[in-house]
Structure formats: structure tokens, C-alpha cells
Scaffold this motif. Structure first.
Motif, short mmCIF file in Angstrom:
data_model
loop_
_atom_site.label_atom_id
_atom_site.label_comp_id
_atom_site.label_asym_id
_atom_site.label_seq_id
_atom_site.Cartn_x
_atom_site.Cartn_y
_atom_site.Cartn_z
N ARG A 92 0.82 -1.20 0.00
CA ARG A 92 0.00 0.00 0.00
C ARG A 92 0.86 1.26 0.00
O ARG A 92 0.57 2.22 -0.72
CB ARG A 92 -0.93 0.00 1.22
N ILE A 93 1.94 1.26 0.77
CA ILE A 93 2.77 2.46 0.84
C ILE A 93 3.57 2.64 -0.45
O ILE A 93 3.82 3.76 -0.90
CB ILE A 93 3.70 2.41 2.08
N ASN A 94 3.96 1.50 -1.09
CA ASN A 94 4.62 1.61 -2.40
C ASN A 94 3.66 2.15 -3.45
O ASN A 94 4.04 2.93 -4.32
CB ASN A 94 5.18 0.25 -2.83
N ASN A 95 2.40 1.73 -3.37
CA ASN A 95 1.38 2.26 -4.28
C ASN A 95 1.20 3.77 -4.08
O ASN A 95 1.01 4.52 -5.03
CB ASN A 95 0.05 1.55 -4.07
N TYR A 96 1.27 4.18 -2.81
CA TYR A 96 1.11 5.60 -2.47
C TYR A 96 2.21 6.44 -3.12
O TYR A 96 1.93 7.48 -3.74
CB TYR A 96 1.13 5.78 -0.95
N ILE A 97 3.47 5.99 -2.97
CA ILE A 97 4.56 6.82 -3.50
C ILE A 97 4.56 6.81 -5.03
O ILE A 97 4.91 7.81 -5.66
CB ILE A 97 5.94 6.38 -2.93
N LYS A 143 1.84 6.63 -6.80
CA LYS A 143 0.72 7.50 -7.14
C LYS A 143 1.15 8.97 -7.08
O LYS A 143 0.79 9.77 -7.95
CB LYS A 143 -0.44 7.26 -6.17
N LYS A 144 1.94 9.34 -6.06
CA LYS A 144 2.41 10.72 -5.94
C LYS A 144 3.31 11.09 -7.12
O LYS A 144 3.24 12.21 -7.64
CB LYS A 144 3.17 10.92 -4.62
#
Length: 404
Positions: free
Chosen positions: A65-70, A72-73
Motif C-alpha cells: 500500500r505504501i509503495n502504491n502511495y509513493i 501514485k504521488k
């Protein structure tokens, strides 16, 4: 497109806990700048080749999830960059302006906060008059919007139309509204230029600022003669107002603030030299006999560095306040002066300036010379002063045309 962005661990300066900030590294015009992603990792928790956080990282429940977040940014940043490239704006932006487009911090995207920052900067630049205009506009918008949160992109055609309706419902004038609207437009333009607002949100392509012609401010020559010839004692409540009006008229229609800032050292060899505060244009004016009487009276009756007894304090913000309140008192006294002289016009601090411009025109002084004497940067501004000729002059022109 020579702009790129990558996810990177900024290993230049470790934090106290031994971690390093995770950033978007933006490259633009051969310069680089970082944009924080709000995360910090140890070096061993970052995969530099894959640009991903490793499973060894314990700072989050879900690594995926956190890799997806970065990612996405990064994708959001690239979308903004591509959009600017397609519009042709990308190459015109500095790297800091481009960063602002990408991050759009909350305090800048807020209309209130962005305007307050502008006001602070204006005051730092000693532009207190403009800062005051921005503050009055901000106060008006806050009141209309009940102080609720207001994003810059919320200043839309619909918002401005509702604000206009509310403004008129209180009995206010079209020209008063135009002043506020021009200030709002200036704020929006600054937000777009600094990269905190997209061009697509510019509302003034649809909303048009409206104003109506103002009543002719210039006095006819017979009214001017009444003011100049009025016999008045120094203890009269309108003594200074009459003197200020004549001095303004004889100094090319100098405005009240510039007149207040005139210093005794500006007088040399029968001339007075000063720079207009608004445009920094230098004036060098020959002192007429009647003007000399006024200047001598004030110069010889005060120890102040200033000619006229308007500014009492030394700090810039306080000087602005001295001028502001003195102008208010001046306008009140001018109404008394108009009554004393039998003038049925609204006499204000602007009238001497407009009267000078109109009389110069009637003496067939070229418009470009009048513009230079008034210190205007554009002939269009001068034409506003001259657009309303006295009716008797129009009558004379009409007689010449029709042969009467």
C-alpha cells in the motif's frame, strides 16, 4: 521535454534516528529540487534500483500500500508536468514555480492564506497602500463567505456573481465593486504566476469587471479662481486645505501622498524636485510666485524635514497612517472650502489633479506632455482624466461644426 521526476532516498543529511527522507527528485532546466513525500527510511529499507520500499521496512502495516502511495504521488506529479508541457507553459517556469504547481501546499491554495502572504510581502516592500487595498478586499470576501474555508480555485464565475449580488444588495456602487474585483483579479494572477493555481481556474475570462463613468472631477476655471483668490486667515479651519489644494494644482496635480512626502531639501534654486512614490518618476518643477509663498510659509514655520505639517512620526507604517488620517481630514476641510467658495461640486483631494489636467488640455497642451506632467506610465490613464470635457467647451465646438 527536459523535465523529469524520480523517487529517491535523500541520503545527504540523515535524521537523528539514522533514517533518510524519501523524496521526489525533480529535474528541470538543468537544476534539481526535492519534494518531500513525508516518509523516512533507513538506507537498507530502500531498493534504489526498483525505487521501492523493501519488505524489511517496519514503519507501515502494508508495504504494498505504501509503495502504491509513493508511485501514485509520482504519477500525479508527472501528470501535472505533462499538462504544463502540452500547454506550452513548462519551459517558462522556474524550478521553484514548477515545484509549487506540484505540491500546492494548503496554506497557499487557500485564498485567505495566499492573500495574507501577499499582504506581508507588500508591507516588507513598503507598499502599504497596496497592502491596505488587499486587506480591505480580503475582509470583504471573508465577510461575504462567512469566514468559511475558501480555496483559490473556488473563486469562480459563479462565486464572483454571487459576491456581486450581495455587494449591490447593501447599496454599494459599481465602481466600488470594480475596485475589489480588480484586486481579486490581481491576486488570482499572482497565484497562477507563482504556480499554486492552474490557469484553467482563471474566472475573469467569463466574469467581466464593470464600472460606470464617474462624475466630472475637474473644476471649471471660475471655481478655481474663487479658491485661489479667497482671502483667508491662518487661524481658519480651512487655511491648510486651501493651501494644499493650490500647492497640488501648481505642482502638476501632485497627489496628496507625494505632497506629504515633500522635504525641504527638495527645494533648490527656485525649483522643487521629487520622485513620485507610485512610479518613481522624477519631477523637476519651477516654483511659481504664488507657490513660493505657500512653500515659504510652511518651510519657515517648522523644524520638520517635511515641508507640510502632515507626517509626525518616523517609522514607515506610522508614516502611512499619518498620511491616511491627514487625507481624511483634508477631504472634510475641502467640503467646507467648497461651501465657503460657493462651489456646488464634490471637492476632494483628487479634484486638483483632475483640474490641472483639464486646464492643461484646454490650453492646448499636447496629451503626451500632460501625461508626462501627471507622471502617468500610459496615455490611456491620462485619457481617463481628460474624457469629460466641460459642457460649454462642447457647445463652442458644436457651434464651429454647424456654423452657428
Amino acid at each position: 521535454m527536459k523535465t523529469n521526476i524520480v523517487i529517491s532516498l535523500d541520503t545527504r543529511r540523515p535524521k537523528l534516528d539514522g533514517t533518510f527522507p524519501l523524496v521526489l527528485r525533480l529535474g528541470h532546466h538543468r537544476k534539481t529540487i526535492t519534494i518531500s513525500l513525508g516518509l523516512s527510511l533507513k538506507r537498507e529499507d530502500w531498493d534504489e534500483n526498483k525505487r521501492l520500499i523493501k519488505k524489511s521496512y517496519t514503519g507501515a502495516e502494508s508495504i504494498a500500500r505504501i509503495n502504491n502511495y509513493i508511485q501514485k504521488k509520482k504519477a500525479e506529479a508527472m501528470e501535472i508536468i505533462v499538462k504544463l508541457w502540452e500547454s506550452g507553459e513548462l519551459d517558462t517556469l522556474s524550478i521553484n514555480a514548477l515545484k509549487n504547481y506540484i505540491i500546492k501546499p494548503n496554506d497557499q491554495s487557500s485564498f485567505y492564506q495566499f492573500t495574507e502572504h501577499l499582504i506581508i510581502d507588500l508591507k516588507k516592500s513598503n507598499r502599504f497602500g497596496t497592502a491596505n487595498s488587499y486587506q480591505q478586499t480580503l475582509n470583504s470576501i471573508r465577510s461575504f463567505h462567512k469566514n468559511r474555508d475558501l480555496d483559490l480555485k473556488d473563486i469562480s464565475y459563479t462565486f464572483l456573481s454571487k459576491y456581486e449580488t450581495d455587494y449591490y444588495s447593501k447599496g454599494n456602487s459599481a465602481n466600488g465593486l470594480a475596485v475589489y474585483m480588480r484586486t481579486i483579479r490581481a491576486i488570482i494572477n499572482k497565484a497562477i504566476k507563482s504556480g499554486v493555481l492552474d490557469k484553467e481556474y482563471y474566472p475573469f475570462n467569463s466574469y467581466k469587471i464593470k464600472s460606470v463613468p464617474t462624475e466630472k472631477r475637474a473644476l471649471d476655471l471660475n471655481y478655481l479662481e474663487r479658491i485661489f483668490k479667497l482671502e483667508i486667515k491662518s487661524d481658519s479651519p480651512i487655511f491648510h486645505a486651501r493651501n494644499y489644494f493650490i500647492a497640488s494644482y501648481m505642482l502638476y496635480g501632485i497627489n496628496f501622498k507625494d505632497m506629504a512626502l515633500l522635504e525641504k531639501t527638495d527645494i533648490q534654486n527656485g525649483r522643487i524636485s521629487y520622485r513620485r512614490e507610485k512610479t518613481q518618476k522624477l519631477f523637476d518643477i519651477k516654483i511659481s510666485p504664488q507657490l513660493k509663498i505657500i512653500l515659504d510659509f510652511y518651510s519657515n514655520n517648522s523644524d520638520s524635514q517635511y515641508i507640510f505639517p502632515i507626517i509626525k512620526r518616523k517609522e514607515l507604517p506610522l508614516i502611512e497612517k499619518d498620511i491616511h488620517w491627514a487625507r481624511k481630514r483634508y477631504n472634510k476641510k475641502l467640503k467646507m472650502l467648497a461651501e465657503e467658495c460657493g462651489i456646488d461640486k464634490n471637492l476632494t483631494s483628487y479634484v486638483s489633479r483632475h483640474s490641472f489636467a483639464t486646464q492643461a488640455m484646454l490650453q492646448e497642451v499636447p496629451v503626451n506632455a500632460i501625461s508626462s506632467m501627471l507622471g502617468h506610465s500610459s496615455l490611456k490613464t491620462t485619457q481617463v482624466y481628460l474624457k469629460s470635457l466641460p459642457s460649454n467647451i462642447l457647445d463652442d465646438y458644436n457651434e464651429k461644426i454647424i456654423g452657428g
